[in-house]
Design an enzyme around this catalytic site. Structure first.
Site, PDB file in Angstrom:
ATOM      1  N   SER A 287       0.811  -1.218   0.000  1.00 39.14           N
ATOM      2  CA  SER A 287       0.000   0.000   0.000  1.00 39.14           C
ATOM      3  C   SER A 287       0.848   1.274   0.000  1.00 39.14           C
ATOM      4  O   SER A 287       1.553   1.550  -0.967  1.00 39.14           O
ATOM      5  CB  SER A 287      -0.955  -0.041   1.201  1.00 39.14           C
ATOM      6  OG  SER A 287      -1.912   0.963   1.138  1.00 39.14           O
ATOM      7  N   ASP A 298      10.231   4.923 -10.209  1.00 44.60           N
ATOM      8  CA  ASP A 298       9.790   5.423 -11.513  1.00 44.60           C
ATOM      9  C   ASP A 298      10.524   6.687 -11.943  1.00 44.60           C
ATOM     10  O   ASP A 298      10.700   6.937 -13.141  1.00 44.60           O
ATOM     11  CB  ASP A 298       8.283   5.697 -11.486  1.00 44.60           C
ATOM     12  CG  ASP A 298       7.470   4.422 -11.647  1.00 44.60           C
ATOM     13  OD1 ASP A 298       8.074   3.334 -11.641  1.00 44.60           O
ATOM     14  OD2 ASP A 298       6.231   4.511 -11.770  1.00 44.60           O
ATOM     15  N   LYS A 312      -0.654  -4.122  -3.326  1.00 44.80           N
ATOM     16  CA  LYS A 312      -1.950  -3.548  -2.953  1.00 44.80           C
ATOM     17  C   LYS A 312      -2.064  -2.176  -3.598  1.00 44.80           C
ATOM     18  O   LYS A 312      -1.467  -1.211  -3.135  1.00 44.80           O
ATOM     19  CB  LYS A 312      -2.092  -3.424  -1.433  1.00 44.80           C
ATOM     20  CG  LYS A 312      -3.443  -2.848  -1.008  1.00 44.80           C
ATOM     21  CD  LYS A 312      -3.551  -2.705   0.497  1.00 44.80           C
ATOM     22  CE  LYS A 312      -4.910  -2.133   0.907  1.00 44.80           C
ATOM     23  NZ  LYS A 312      -5.129  -0.750   0.477  1.00 44.80           N
TER      24      LYS A 312
END
Length: 523
Positions: A287, A298, A312
């Site tokens: 999460s 990224d 999640k």
């Protein structure tokens, strides 16, 4: 006459239910549900608990959705929120149970118990003149007696070594902080280490306090440990990610069927934008942990080390009901900056396989070999600066994979831990030797360099295991178990004399993920 009255009452109830049904709309699902509940409550052969009936219906509806939509009673909500809110009302002690007696491990620094003179090793025998020791009282009942609103007073009867009679303390309850930063220290010259347990209301402030402390100690690089971090508040993860990223860098975005897309961007004012960073994760990082990890990966801002994260990628909105119970309803997916949704696959209403994901990964070799992990090419994405390949659809794959060492964690050790044999032996050892240990070492560094777990403690654990039918398969398994067992016991002693930060300083010396992180951060 009596029979006629009962029949009439049942008919009137049915008419009332039908009236409600019609007012809601005969053919609406909501009308149908309310009609059924009224009929069961009014006509069923035996007495029914209407509140439980409704709660079961709510749970049943949510179970047919995704694995993370859930219902909690008011009491459950309170317990779930405590670790995230950053505080609770109480007396301020860390404790454990030894032989049905509550033993103080540490009073909270500057907390209510420390202020009145309660010390480690004290046994709480009575609470407001009610005996809680040796009576097999449920732990929950003990907690109810110790906790209470801030400003209220509780009288504790304490048994202390060397004093025959009980000594009494009147403790005024107060707000007790719940820390989400478990460890913060210089792990090697110039390299800081911060372990985050969850993302709560105070996590960002705690994190920045740790950063400033480590900078003063010469930190030039940082390892952020998110292993076993199951998540928490999205905003806390966003605020920490903001410290590492440049102006307008996308941190995460959320979007759902009825929820418009919302983007979270960095403001470019972060104090860690130029510092080298490595993020540590494993299969239990989930999460909010994955939001922070995904943003770092990224943007090619730092390296991710460990094993594939939980996966999640669903956002829950808390919906508080009139009785303070709560529905946590999934309303959106969240996406990493490259556009990845990292929610692992699931079938609606089938939770068993989803919950057994760890066992399935172990069975398929995914925890021990990178080559066993397969991603769908349709879920291929690129990082935003270096255009490295990353994947969505099931957790975040680290840049440096660290296999689970199945030789280090033997079945014998897992069984000893599962039956609390290790922790109970440690508690008794600390209880008997606390003063001796404190006097033997000048500080933690002295302890870490020179302390050795006594063989007698190992022998006690092995003997107790045998009593409970927990035995190694052979001597080879026993010998493989001992090094890690000794390390764990040393860490537990450090925790009970100092705190969690010292525990992790001991354990990190043999953590393969932490050690690989140190290799990577030096490259």
């Amino acid at each position: 006459m009596k029979k006629t009255f009962i029949t009439l009452a049942a008919c009137l109830l049915t008419i009332a239910a039908q009236a409600q049904y019609i007012s809601l709309g005969k053919n609406t699902p909501l009308g149908k549900l309310q009609y059924a509940e009224a009929a069961i409550n009014g006509l069923y052969v035996d007495e029914v608990n209407e509140e439980k009936l409704v709660e079961d219906a709510i749970r049943g509806m949510l179970e047919k959705l995704d694995p993370h939509s859930s219902y909690s009673t008011a009491e459950e909500v309170k317990k779930l929120n405590e670790p995230l809110q950053g505080n609770f009302d109480g007396i301020g002690i860390q404790f454990n149970m030894i032989d049905d007696t509550l033993v103080v491990i540490q009073p909270t620094l500057k907390g209510p118990s420390e202020k009145v003179g309660i010390v480690p090793g004290d046994r709480i025998i009575t609470v407001n003149d009610t005996t809680i020791a040796g009576v097999k009282m449920d732990r929950t009942d003990i907690m109810k007696r110790l906790r209470g609103p801030k400003g209220t007073q509780v009288k504790l009867g304490i048994q202390r070594k060397g004093i025959k009679e009980l000594i009494y303390f009147n403790v005024v309850r107060d707000k007790i902080p719940v820390k989400s930063i478990e460890a913060s220290y210089i792990i090697k010259p110039g390299v800081g280490y911060i372990r985050i347990n969850n993302f709560g209301a105070t996590t960002y402030d705690e994190f920045m306090e740790s950063v400033e402390k480590l900078k003063k100690q010469g930190m030039k690089k940082l390892m952020v440990d998110l292993q076993e971090n199951g998540g928490g508040y999205l905003e806390s993860a966003v605020n920490i990610a903001n410290e590492f990223l440049e102006t307008n860098d996308l941190i995460v975005y959320t979007e759902g069927r009825k929820t418009h897309r919302r983007d979270y961007h960095a403001d470019g004012k972060g104090s860690l934008r130029k510092i080298k960073v490595v993020v540590l994760v494993n299969e239990f990082s989930a999460s909010a942990s994955e939001i922070l990890t995904g943003a770092i990966q990224d943007h090619d801002r730092g390296m991710v080390v460990g094993r594939r994260t939980f996966g999640k990628g669903l956002v829950q909105r808390p919906i508080t009901l009139p009785d303070e119970s709560m529905i946590r309803l999934t309303v959106a997916h969240y996406y990493t900056p490259s556009g990845r949704c990292i929610q692992k696959p699931y079938k609606k209403g089938e939770l068993k396989e989803y919950e057994q994901d760890f066992e399935n990964r172990l069975k398929h070799g995914e925890l021990t070999s990178r080559d066993s992990i397969h991603f769908d090419d349709s879920l291929k994405y690129e990082t935003l600066k270096l255009h490295r390949t990353v994947y969505g659809g099931g957790g975040i794959m680290p840049d440096e994979f660290v296999p689970l060492d199945t030789l280090q964690y033997t079945k014998f050790h897992r069984k000893l831990a599962a039956k609390s044999i290790i922790i109970n032996a440690n508690l008794r050892y600390i209880d008997n030797h606390r003063d001796e240990l404190k006097g033997a070492f000048k500080n933690f560094d002295d302890f870490n360099a020179h302390y050795e777990v006594p063989q007698s403690l190992i022998d006690q654990i092995v003997a107790e295991g045998e009593k409970q039918d927990v035995k190694p398969v052979d001597d080879e398994e026993l010998q493989r178990t001992l090094p890690y067992l000794r390390r764990q016991l040393k860490a537990l002693v450090a925790r009970d004399i100092w705190d969690m930060s010292e525990y992790f300083q001991v354990m990190n010396e043999v953590s393969h993920i932490v050690q690989k992180g140190l290799e990577v951060i030096d490259k």
